[in-house]
Design an enzyme around this catalytic site. Sequence first.
Site, PDB file in Angstrom:
ATOM      1  N   GLY A  85       0.808  -1.312  -0.040  1.00  0.00           N
ATOM      2  CA  GLY A  85       0.180  -0.077  -0.052  1.00  0.00           C
ATOM      3  C   GLY A  85       0.777   1.217   0.013  1.00  0.00           C
ATOM      4  O   GLY A  85       1.991   1.069   0.171  1.00  0.00           O
ATOM      5  N   ARG A 151      -0.131  -5.486  -5.481  1.00  0.00           N
ATOM      6  CA  ARG A 151      -0.096  -6.505  -4.596  1.00  0.00           C
ATOM      7  C   ARG A 151      -0.097  -7.931  -5.326  1.00  0.00           C
ATOM      8  O   ARG A 151      -0.386  -8.114  -6.580  1.00  0.00           O
ATOM      9  CB  ARG A 151      -1.521  -6.624  -3.871  1.00  0.00           C
ATOM     10  CG  ARG A 151      -1.466  -5.475  -2.848  1.00  0.00           C
ATOM     11  CD  ARG A 151      -2.363  -5.672  -1.563  1.00  0.00           C
ATOM     12  NE  ARG A 151      -2.669  -4.314  -1.057  1.00  0.00           N
ATOM     13  CZ  ARG A 151      -1.983  -3.884  -0.091  1.00  0.00           C
ATOM     14  NH1 ARG A 151      -0.862  -4.356   0.531  1.00  0.00           N
ATOM     15  NH2 ARG A 151      -2.425  -2.882   0.496  1.00  0.00           N
ATOM     16  N   GLY A 176       6.210  -3.456   3.027  1.00  0.00           N
ATOM     17  CA  GLY A 176       5.743  -3.838   4.339  1.00  0.00           C
ATOM     18  C   GLY A 176       6.412  -5.190   4.561  1.00  0.00           C
ATOM     19  O   GLY A 176       7.107  -5.914   3.919  1.00  0.00           O
ATOM     20  N   ASP A 177       5.538  -5.683   5.399  1.00  0.00           N
ATOM     21  CA  ASP A 177       5.765  -7.087   5.970  1.00  0.00           C
ATOM     22  C   ASP A 177       5.891  -8.263   5.039  1.00  0.00           C
ATOM     23  O   ASP A 177       6.657  -9.038   4.619  1.00  0.00           O
ATOM     24  CB  ASP A 177       4.869  -7.528   7.104  1.00  0.00           C
ATOM     25  CG  ASP A 177       3.491  -7.579   6.772  1.00  0.00           C
ATOM     26  OD1 ASP A 177       3.115  -6.736   5.853  1.00  0.00           O
ATOM     27  OD2 ASP A 177       2.643  -8.272   7.339  1.00  0.00           O
ATOM     28  N   THR A 205       5.816   1.110   6.465  1.00  0.00           N
ATOM     29  CA  THR A 205       4.648   0.585   7.177  1.00  0.00           C
ATOM     30  C   THR A 205       3.929   1.772   7.753  1.00  0.00           C
ATOM     31  O   THR A 205       4.380   2.261   8.772  1.00  0.00           O
ATOM     32  CB  THR A 205       4.806  -0.528   8.240  1.00  0.00           C
ATOM     33  OG1 THR A 205       3.676  -0.312   9.167  1.00  0.00           O
ATOM     34  CG2 THR A 205       6.227  -0.304   9.092  1.00  0.00           C
ATOM     35  N   ASP A 207       1.236   1.932   9.154  1.00  0.00           N
ATOM     36  CA  ASP A 207       0.600   1.453  10.566  1.00  0.00           C
ATOM     37  C   ASP A 207       1.799   1.335  11.629  1.00  0.00           C
ATOM     38  O   ASP A 207       1.520   1.091  12.937  1.00  0.00           O
ATOM     39  CB  ASP A 207      -0.094  -0.030  10.605  1.00  0.00           C
ATOM     40  CG  ASP A 207      -0.921  -0.049   9.506  1.00  0.00           C
ATOM     41  OD1 ASP A 207      -1.576   0.909   9.515  1.00  0.00           O
ATOM     42  OD2 ASP A 207      -1.644  -1.072   9.305  1.00  0.00           O
ATOM     43  N   ASP A 209       3.774  -0.829  12.474  1.00  0.00           N
ATOM     44  CA  ASP A 209       3.864  -2.017  12.905  1.00  0.00           C
ATOM     45  C   ASP A 209       5.048  -3.350  12.738  1.00  0.00           C
ATOM     46  O   ASP A 209       4.779  -4.365  12.952  1.00  0.00           O
ATOM     47  CB  ASP A 209       2.283  -2.851  12.521  1.00  0.00           C
ATOM     48  CG  ASP A 209       2.283  -3.221  11.102  1.00  0.00           C
ATOM     49  OD1 ASP A 209       3.126  -2.925  10.321  1.00  0.00           O
ATOM     50  OD2 ASP A 209       1.132  -3.817  10.752  1.00  0.00           O
ATOM     51  N   ARG A 252      -4.437  -1.820  10.747  1.00  0.00           N
ATOM     52  CA  ARG A 252      -5.165  -3.335  10.430  1.00  0.00           C
ATOM     53  C   ARG A 252      -4.966  -4.225  11.758  1.00  0.00           C
ATOM     54  O   ARG A 252      -5.751  -4.813  12.087  1.00  0.00           O
ATOM     55  CB  ARG A 252      -4.463  -4.066   9.248  1.00  0.00           C
ATOM     56  CG  ARG A 252      -4.714  -3.240   7.925  1.00  0.00           C
ATOM     57  CD  ARG A 252      -3.936  -4.112   6.664  1.00  0.00           C
ATOM     58  NE  ARG A 252      -4.332  -5.511   6.669  1.00  0.00           N
ATOM     59  CZ  ARG A 252      -5.241  -5.822   6.078  1.00  0.00           C
ATOM     60  NH1 ARG A 252      -6.254  -5.040   5.524  1.00  0.00           N
ATOM     61  NH2 ARG A 252      -5.567  -7.119   6.064  1.00  0.00           N
TER      62      ARG A 252
END
Length: 439
Positions: A85, A151, A176-177, A205, A207, A209, A252
Amino acid sequence: MVTPADLAIKDLGPCRHPSPVAEKLGEKATVYVGEADKVLFDDRLSAVLADASGARPPAFELAGPRNRVFWDPKEVRAGIVTCGGLCPGVNNVIRGLVLTMAQSYGVPEIFGFRYGYEGLVARFGHAPMRLDPRSVEEIHRMGGTVLGTSRGNQDPHQMVDTLEALGINVLFVVGGDGTIRGAMSLVRAIEERRLSIGVVGVPKTIDNDIKFIDRSFGFESAFAAAVDVIRSAHVEASGAKNGIGLVKLMGRHSGFIACAAALASADVDVVLIPEVHAELDGPCGLLAHLERRLARHGNAVIVVAEGAMQEHCTSSAEPMATDLSGNLKLKDIGLFLRDRINAHFRARGVEATLKYLDPSYHIRSVPASPSDSVYCWNMARNAVHAAMAGNTEMLIGRWHGRFVHVPMPMAVRMRKQVDPTDDLWMAVVEATGQPLSFC
Ligand code: ATP
Ligand code: MG
């Protein structure tokens, strides 16, 4: 439990080439990082003294320029890919990578792969972009990513085919992850073919996270934008009889943006995050709390993280859908809460006006704030230093206020979340006046 071996960084071989950075700065500069420069995993004196065996405590490699490098910079062909994202600051990172490679190391060729990992798979036909200092000069003024993103899992062997065909020997992944897991499978495919290609990550990220990064880039820009939206929600709520402003923010699995935005705005009365279970009904539930708040103050502002209270809007009978990358598709907790709160007050005969704001896409796409811009620049510079030193399967992290090298497997071992017994959640509870949990 973390051991020194968990924090060991993989490399492609010894550093034999003099670094152009060291030549530029001269021998007396103090920025060079040596083998012994480590950042303790647990920096409390009590933790260090506790191990009487004299064994070295676990520590991260410090990031920064080495005075000798693995790669002859003139022979480096680098690639950059951005996945997942959007997040404020991705363009700043691309710019920082390109400028540091070109200007500090003299790397002659840099490719930008288009649309995430798809750009590394020939069958999609996304031709890579040539990147140089001129082409990235202005990109930090824009949100988003000039390379595009996507994605969806790709075959690591097909991705290595592309790297080999273009002669890429250093690849930077910004994501990200999921992106980090994708990069790990790429490293496995590279190792199977015994190729010398370094893969270095810049963790993205919104978020906040990912473990071992005390603040991820873009996080501050995101919650600053969220504060503006909360202000609007507060104005709406205070201008109506029994006004309720409901704002859904990103988060999330981790509620850091909701917590930070609530603390910064000081206009929020209830924060709902994935880490803290909340009941709707009953004397201790959210709805009763809201009723009491309206009776006393006449208005309320609620901030809900997108992953909060999912158990209320999903049923075990209905399988949860996933996106192309395999991430669970969350139910819209904002719409669910809007409808439940409206129905609750209607049933109680209370006239209430609820305004619902969902600014997620607006927040994701803002340009990086000044402090995030500085942060992105430093993340990118350190990623280039790490890659030039021949490191691989690692990303740049931030631990005890220092940039460090984090092995990719460690970064995805577990997710960083708000600890409901720790200070951040206590600060939110004190600032909002809400209970520790609606249970
Ligand atoms: P964010 O969650 O912030 O949007 P992300 O990097 O986690 O970022 P994803 O869409 O989950 O975003 O993953 C990015 C890319 O990595 C996708 O192309 C996805 O298919 C790939 N990926 C995710 N998980 C794996 C995995 N376990 N193995 C290989 N590739 C993966
Ligand atoms: Mg992810």
